[in-house]
Design a protein around this motif. Sequence first.
Motif, PDB file in Angstrom:
ATOM      1  N   THR A  83      18.421  22.231  11.906  1.00  0.00           N
ATOM      2  CA  THR A  83      19.162  23.081  12.846  1.00  0.00           C
ATOM      3  C   THR A  83      20.562  23.458  12.384  1.00  0.00           C
ATOM      4  O   THR A  83      21.141  24.407  12.912  1.00  0.00           O
ATOM      5  CB  THR A  83      19.292  22.367  14.208  1.00  0.00           C
ATOM      6  OG1 THR A  83      20.140  21.214  14.058  1.00  0.00           O
ATOM      7  CG2 THR A  83      17.937  21.944  14.748  1.00  0.00           C
ATOM      8  N   GLY A  84      21.129  22.684  11.450  1.00  0.00           N
ATOM      9  CA  GLY A  84      22.511  22.913  11.050  1.00  0.00           C
ATOM     10  C   GLY A  84      23.508  22.296  12.005  1.00  0.00           C
ATOM     11  O   GLY A  84      24.731  22.386  11.796  1.00  0.00           O
ATOM     12  N   ASP A  85      23.033  21.612  13.041  1.00  0.00           N
ATOM     13  CA  ASP A  85      23.903  20.950  14.022  1.00  0.00           C
ATOM     14  C   ASP A  85      23.864  19.429  13.815  1.00  0.00           C
ATOM     15  O   ASP A  85      22.875  18.880  13.340  1.00  0.00           O
ATOM     16  CB  ASP A  85      23.434  21.260  15.454  1.00  0.00           C
ATOM     17  CG  ASP A  85      23.589  22.733  15.790  1.00  0.00           C
ATOM     18  OD1 ASP A  85      24.525  23.370  15.259  1.00  0.00           O
ATOM     19  OD2 ASP A  85      22.757  23.245  16.578  1.00  0.00           O
ATOM     20  N   GLY A  86      24.954  18.770  14.234  1.00  0.00           N
ATOM     21  CA  GLY A  86      24.975  17.310  14.216  1.00  0.00           C
ATOM     22  C   GLY A  86      25.407  16.701  12.887  1.00  0.00           C
ATOM     23  O   GLY A  86      25.031  15.571  12.579  1.00  0.00           O
ATOM     24  N   TYR A  87      26.216  17.434  12.114  1.00  0.00           N
ATOM     25  CA  TYR A  87      26.655  16.915  10.808  1.00  0.00           C
ATOM     26  C   TYR A  87      27.420  15.609  10.954  1.00  0.00           C
ATOM     27  O   TYR A  87      27.185  14.654  10.202  1.00  0.00           O
ATOM     28  CB  TYR A  87      27.515  17.956  10.093  1.00  0.00           C
ATOM     29  CG  TYR A  87      28.149  17.432   8.818  1.00  0.00           C
ATOM     30  CD1 TYR A  87      27.418  17.355   7.638  1.00  0.00           C
ATOM     31  CD2 TYR A  87      29.470  16.993   8.800  1.00  0.00           C
ATOM     32  CE1 TYR A  87      27.979  16.862   6.475  1.00  0.00           C
ATOM     33  CE2 TYR A  87      30.045  16.495   7.640  1.00  0.00           C
ATOM     34  CZ  TYR A  87      29.303  16.434   6.481  1.00  0.00           C
ATOM     35  OH  TYR A  87      29.873  15.925   5.333  1.00  0.00           O
ATOM     36  N   VAL A  88      28.348  15.541  11.906  1.00  0.00           N
ATOM     37  CA  VAL A  88      29.188  14.347  12.067  1.00  0.00           C
ATOM     38  C   VAL A  88      28.333  13.136  12.436  1.00  0.00           C
ATOM     39  O   VAL A  88      28.488  12.046  11.856  1.00  0.00           O
ATOM     40  CB  VAL A  88      30.298  14.584  13.120  1.00  0.00           C
ATOM     41  CG1 VAL A  88      31.048  13.284  13.412  1.00  0.00           C
ATOM     42  CG2 VAL A  88      31.271  15.656  12.634  1.00  0.00           C
ATOM     43  N   ALA A  89      27.431  13.305  13.394  1.00  0.00           N
ATOM     44  CA  ALA A  89      26.565  12.192  13.806  1.00  0.00           C
ATOM     45  C   ALA A  89      25.700  11.716  12.635  1.00  0.00           C
ATOM     46  O   ALA A  89      25.543  10.503  12.413  1.00  0.00           O
ATOM     47  CB  ALA A  89      25.689  12.617  14.979  1.00  0.00           C
ATOM     48  N   THR A  91      26.350  12.038   9.441  1.00  0.00           N
ATOM     49  CA  THR A  91      27.219  11.410   8.446  1.00  0.00           C
ATOM     50  C   THR A  91      27.590   9.988   8.860  1.00  0.00           C
ATOM     51  O   THR A  91      27.519   9.052   8.046  1.00  0.00           O
ATOM     52  CB  THR A  91      28.501  12.253   8.247  1.00  0.00           C
ATOM     53  OG1 THR A  91      28.125  13.561   7.776  1.00  0.00           O
ATOM     54  CG2 THR A  91      29.431  11.611   7.241  1.00  0.00           C
ATOM     55  N   ILE A  92      27.964   9.804  10.116  1.00  0.00           N
ATOM     56  CA  ILE A  92      28.307   8.458  10.608  1.00  0.00           C
ATOM     57  C   ILE A  92      27.105   7.526  10.479  1.00  0.00           C
ATOM     58  O   ILE A  92      27.241   6.360  10.076  1.00  0.00           O
ATOM     59  CB  ILE A  92      28.804   8.530  12.067  1.00  0.00           C
ATOM     60  CG1 ILE A  92      30.172   9.218  12.115  1.00  0.00           C
ATOM     61  CG2 ILE A  92      28.892   7.131  12.682  1.00  0.00           C
ATOM     62  CD1 ILE A  92      30.653   9.551  13.506  1.00  0.00           C
ATOM     63  N   SER A  93      25.917   8.034  10.772  1.00  0.00           N
ATOM     64  CA  SER A  93      24.716   7.195  10.686  1.00  0.00           C
ATOM     65  C   SER A  93      24.420   6.788   9.243  1.00  0.00           C
ATOM     66  O   SER A  93      23.983   5.655   8.994  1.00  0.00           O
ATOM     67  CB  SER A  93      23.513   7.919  11.298  1.00  0.00           C
ATOM     68  OG  SER A  93      23.047   8.971  10.459  1.00  0.00           O
ATOM     69  N   ILE A  94      24.667   7.671   8.297  1.00  0.00           N
ATOM     70  CA  ILE A  94      24.435   7.333   6.881  1.00  0.00           C
ATOM     71  C   ILE A  94      25.449   6.283   6.423  1.00  0.00           C
ATOM     72  O   ILE A  94      25.108   5.344   5.691  1.00  0.00           O
ATOM     73  CB  ILE A  94      24.508   8.583   5.988  1.00  0.00           C
ATOM     74  CG1 ILE A  94      23.434   9.592   6.383  1.00  0.00           C
ATOM     75  CG2 ILE A  94      24.342   8.206   4.511  1.00  0.00           C
ATOM     76  CD1 ILE A  94      23.622  10.973   5.782  1.00  0.00           C
ATOM     77  N   ILE A  95      26.691   6.433   6.864  1.00  0.00           N
ATOM     78  CA  ILE A  95      27.714   5.444   6.520  1.00  0.00           C
ATOM     79  C   ILE A  95      27.334   4.080   7.105  1.00  0.00           C
ATOM     80  O   ILE A  95      27.460   3.050   6.430  1.00  0.00           O
ATOM     81  CB  ILE A  95      29.099   5.903   7.015  1.00  0.00           C
ATOM     82  CG1 ILE A  95      29.547   7.145   6.238  1.00  0.00           C
ATOM     83  CG2 ILE A  95      30.121   4.779   6.873  1.00  0.00           C
ATOM     84  CD1 ILE A  95      30.786   7.818   6.792  1.00  0.00           C
ATOM     85  N   ALA A  96      26.849   4.073   8.358  1.00  0.00           N
ATOM     86  CA  ALA A  96      26.419   2.815   8.985  1.00  0.00           C
ATOM     87  C   ALA A  96      25.257   2.195   8.214  1.00  0.00           C
ATOM     88  O   ALA A  96      25.245   0.980   7.953  1.00  0.00           O
ATOM     89  CB  ALA A  96      26.023   3.061  10.436  1.00  0.00           C
ATOM     90  N   LYS A  97      24.281   3.020   7.837  1.00  0.00           N
ATOM     91  CA  LYS A  97      23.136   2.525   7.060  1.00  0.00           C
ATOM     92  C   LYS A  97      23.595   1.942   5.731  1.00  0.00           C
ATOM     93  O   LYS A  97      23.123   0.887   5.293  1.00  0.00           O
ATOM     94  CB  LYS A  97      22.154   3.684   6.828  1.00  0.00           C
ATOM     95  CG  LYS A  97      21.119   3.483   5.735  1.00  0.00           C
ATOM     96  CD  LYS A  97      20.079   2.458   6.109  1.00  0.00           C
ATOM     97  CE  LYS A  97      18.978   2.360   5.068  1.00  0.00           C
ATOM     98  NZ  LYS A  97      19.399   1.820   3.782  1.00  0.00           N
ATOM     99  N   THR A  98      24.553   2.615   5.088  1.00  0.00           N
ATOM    100  CA  THR A  98      25.052   2.138   3.793  1.00  0.00           C
ATOM    101  C   THR A  98      25.813   0.836   3.952  1.00  0.00           C
ATOM    102  O   THR A  98      25.680  -0.072   3.119  1.00  0.00           O
ATOM    103  CB  THR A  98      25.940   3.223   3.148  1.00  0.00           C
ATOM    104  OG1 THR A  98      25.184   4.433   3.027  1.00  0.00           O
ATOM    105  CG2 THR A  98      26.423   2.790   1.774  1.00  0.00           C
TER     106      THR A  98
END
Length: 197
Positions: A83-89, A91-98
């Motif tokens: 969708t192109g929406d939700g970039y911040v969410a 990104t935060i989730s990838i940082i949390a996973k990492t």
Amino acid sequence: MLTADRFTGFFKALDACPWNAATGRASKRHVGVRRGVATPLYTPEERRRRDATPWTLVQGVLAPVQFLVFLVSLGLVLNYLATGDGYVAATISIIAKTAILYLIMVTGSIWEKVVFGRWLFAPAFFWEDVFSMLVLALHTAYLLVLVLGIGDGRGQMMLALAAYAAYIVNAAQFLLKLRAARREETGWRGGNAGQMT
């Protein structure tokens, strides 16, 4: 001062390659299949240390937590790509996973040291650890790309997906190893019961 003995000792400590038997450097255990008999995953002493250390419970808790964070993050990343929406969410989730990945790698290394006497690449988990390094490298590459502002959001998310694909393979490796350990444990208990009767 570096002496030849120290240098050799350092490399022996790192050498856990399962191909030792093929190169004439066979160790006493974990060389794969020897004369048709599979080498056990744990010796009785390693099994005792595994069951006694609290790091086993830590790994048992962190692994499913990491998987749940992965599932949520995967959904957010795919949503952003679609969708192109939700970039911040995403990104935060990838940082949390990492972050959880780093935590499970550090605690897993401690667990391996306690159980097998090596921080990494114990023969019983050699290939799992090798692939874990790839997973870690891809997650770290994502963080670097994010911090340095390299590429656009779509490119960053595609890198995250590559890291997640590697993670899925690595998780499957560990699940198969856990299944093998449980089968071995069942056989070991059955063997002990048979000896006692």
